[in-house]
Design an enzyme around this catalytic site. Structure first.
Site, PDB file in Angstrom:
ATOM      1  N   ASN A   1     133.099  49.268  39.617  1.00 23.58           N
ATOM      2  CA  ASN A   1     133.911  50.490  39.603  1.00 23.58           C
ATOM      3  C   ASN A   1     133.874  51.125  40.988  1.00 23.58           C
ATOM      4  O   ASN A   1     132.833  51.577  41.438  1.00 23.58           O
ATOM      5  CB  ASN A   1     133.335  51.434  38.536  1.00 23.58           C
ATOM      6  CG  ASN A   1     134.195  52.663  38.330  1.00 23.58           C
ATOM      7  OD1 ASN A   1     135.260  52.794  38.934  1.00 23.58           O
ATOM      8  ND2 ASN A   1     133.744  53.564  37.487  1.00 23.58           N
ATOM      9  N   CYS A   2     135.004  51.112  41.652  1.00 26.54           N
ATOM     10  CA  CYS A   2     135.051  51.584  43.042  1.00 26.54           C
ATOM     11  C   CYS A   2     135.815  52.887  43.178  1.00 26.54           C
ATOM     12  O   CYS A   2     136.156  53.289  44.286  1.00 26.54           O
ATOM     13  CB  CYS A   2     135.713  50.527  43.923  1.00 26.54           C
ATOM     14  SG  CYS A   2     134.924  48.924  43.826  1.00 26.54           S
TER      15      CYS A   2
END
Lengths: 132, 428
Positions: free
Chosen positions: B241-242
């Site tokens: 998850n960026c």
């Protein structure tokens, strides 16, 4: 499912990238216009296949919005859940803060526009795949 | 399942000829580390830098934070599916370099955030200002496709973290913590009279840059399932998850999940902590319905009285949180929700995108719209904030002197919905 699903979007890069059997309606304007157009169709009986908000993007952080609508059920009645989610989303897009800060795709630098369009497609991928 | 965490306390990092820990100093052979990561043909260049608490350093855009860990004994290896095999973990002994972190950075797409300030007012909001950080800056070879690139950066962070810990296997731990998770027959009959409580652990799973992986499996493709808390400590859940730095759960945060630690602390005193259920946060409405119903079904099968539910992210996942809440409550299970808020800069707007009357016990990790001014730093590691991103109003505004006015959303872990925060309230 009777009839074709329709993709309501303001992301023109979707035009050549949807699976067979899905109609694409590309709108001019911003994300709010796409939400409003989808809401209007829900009143005609269409059902929402994906949640109308992005996860982890706020209205001003993503100028594109794409909504996959499933053909109306035989009763033609508006789907209450689809309507609930769309109205909640529109409320967020119409809040004073969002209204001021929302951007149209054309306002963005090219690199940003390209990446936002790509992420919009990516986040709809699973929903489009679920049709098959 | 029994797991021992053998912890070596790290208070300083330095480059040196041999990687190992001594007197709370982790010495790292930089060439060896960089060479290991460059074995990946997708990486053209890897820069490694050190950042300590109090340094005038800004790290941007930070993608993941990973705590150095490796198995000392027991089946499998940490970060299963990424390091080594996919054997079930959560048993035996695991080495932890506590106080150290690997932070990964590198451009993936244009919208960028994920700020870690090692000093100044921004440092108060991120837990990674208090860790000794090995910061990896990646540059890919030409033509690597975005999905692959995200995986390359992610994998490189795990390899670095595993390498650092594996080089310290012979070093003596400062502390040993033991965690047990009994078979269900025992768990169910333990502590009669205390309410049975499970943890419903929501994982971000919406698509590229918004994903979580369980034993190497994309979380969007799972049905809700049970996992031992000790498996979580061994990195069975990792972050891909960026996006939305403040409330994404980094891999570091997953293995140190404070909700699990707190449930262990209360176990046998005021609750009987009987299990962890993981579920996803998909885009498709049918998936949201399926996963929320199935997760609550698992809770009912366990016969729990209460569920602690943590969200990851905001907006679209608010719908999953609310479905989980009302479905559990209407099944007779009390819920406590852990979330954060997007309540506008003055805090007066609606906090979540969805709600339900049953959601009457809620813990907030803070308002991500809160504005903070970050002064200029002497050094920026990663990619300096650029006007087209920051000044575009995406995450704040960049000023001429290099200072930035940003919302907390841009700061790593500032409103962690696992409660892995620097600032918060506590009942004494």
């Amino acid at each position: 499912m009777a009839g074709r699903a329709i993709l309501v979007t303001n992301n023109p890069t979707f035009l050549s990238r949807v699976p067979a059997g899905v109609e694409v309606l590309v709108l001019e304007g911003g994300a709010r216009d796409a939400l409003t157009a989808a809401r209007d169709r829900v009143h005609q009986g269409w059902r929402l296949a994906n949640h109308p908000l992005y996860g982890n993007f706020r209205p001003h952080q993503q100028p594109y919005r794409s909504l996959l609508l499933l053909p109306p059920a035989s009763s033609g009645a508006a789907d209450a859940e689809s309507l609930h989610f769309l109205e909640e989303a529109l409320q967020l897009y119409q809040s004073p803060v969002s209204r001021v800060r929302q951007s149209l795709p054309g306002d963005l630098p090219e690199a940003m526009r390209r990446d936002c369009a790509l992420l919009d497609r990516e986040l709809l991928k699973a929903t489009l795949e679920s049709l098959h | 399942m029994n797991l021992e965490l053998h912890k070596i306390a790290i208070r300083k990092l330095e480059w040196g000829p041999r990687t190992g820990a001594r007197d709370h100093v982790l010495t790292i052979n930089k060439e060896e580390l960089v060479s290991l990561l460059l074995e990946d043909p997708a990486l053209r260049k890897v820069e490694a830098e050190l950042a300590h608490p109090g340094d005038s350093v800004r790290i941007l855009p930070c993608k993941d934070a990973v705590e150095p860990r490796c198995k000392l004994e027991g089946p499998g290896e940490v970060f299963p599916g990424w390091i080594g095999d996919v054997e079930t973990v959560g048993q035996g002994k695991t080495l932890v370099l506590e106080g150290a972190a690997v932070l990964t950075t590198g451009r993936l797409v244009a919208p960028q955030e994920g700020i870690v300030d090692m000093s100044g007012p921004g440092a108060e909001y991120t837990p990674f200002s208090k860790t000794c950080n090995v910061v990896l800056v990646f540059e890919p070879v030409e033509g690597v496709e975005l999905h692959e690139l995200e995986a390359v950066y992610r994998r490189a962070g795990f390899r670095a973290a595993h390498y650092l810990a594996a080089c310290c296997k012979a070093d003596k731990p400062d502390t040993v913590e033991s965690y047990a998770f009994p078979p269900m027959t025992e768990a169910m009959s333990a502590f009669p009279g205390l309410p049975k409580v499970a943890y419903l652990y929501m994982l971000q799973s919406q698509g590229l840059l918004h994903d979580t992986w369980v034993y190497g499996v994309d979380a969007k493709k799972i049905l809700p399932t049970m996992i031992s808390p000790t498996e979580v400590m061994d990195g069975a859940i990792i972050s891909g998850n960026c996006v939305s730095a403040c409330d994404k759960n980094s891999t570091y945060t997953h293995v140190n999940n404070p909700v699990i630690k707190s449930l262990y602390a209360h176990h046998g005193k005021d609750i009987n902590f009987v299990g962890v259920i993981i579920t996803n946060e998909n885009v498709t409405l049918a998936d949201k319905k399926r996963s929320s119903s199935y997760a609550v079904k698992l809770a009912r099968m366990l016969g729990v009285d209460g569920l602690v539910i943590s969200e990851e992210g905001f907006g679209n996942p608010d719908a999953d949180l609310i479905m989980n809440c009302w479905k559990a409550e209407r099944a007779g299970i009390k819920t406590v929700l852990i979330t954060d808020e997007y309540a506008g800069r003055d805090g007066s707007s609606q906090s979540l995108a969805d709600s339900c009357p049953e959601g009457n016990a809620c813990v907030t990790a803070g308002n991500a719209n809160e504005v903070i001014v970050l002064p200029p730093m002497q050094k920026v590691i990663g990619e300096p904030a650029t006007a087209d991103v920051i000044a575009g109003g995406f995450f704040g505004s960049l000023r001429e002197d290099g200072s930035m006015e940003v919302e907390l959303q841009a700061i790593m872990g500032a409103t962690s919905e696992l409660g892995f925060n620097r600032i918060g309230g506590r009942t004494l």
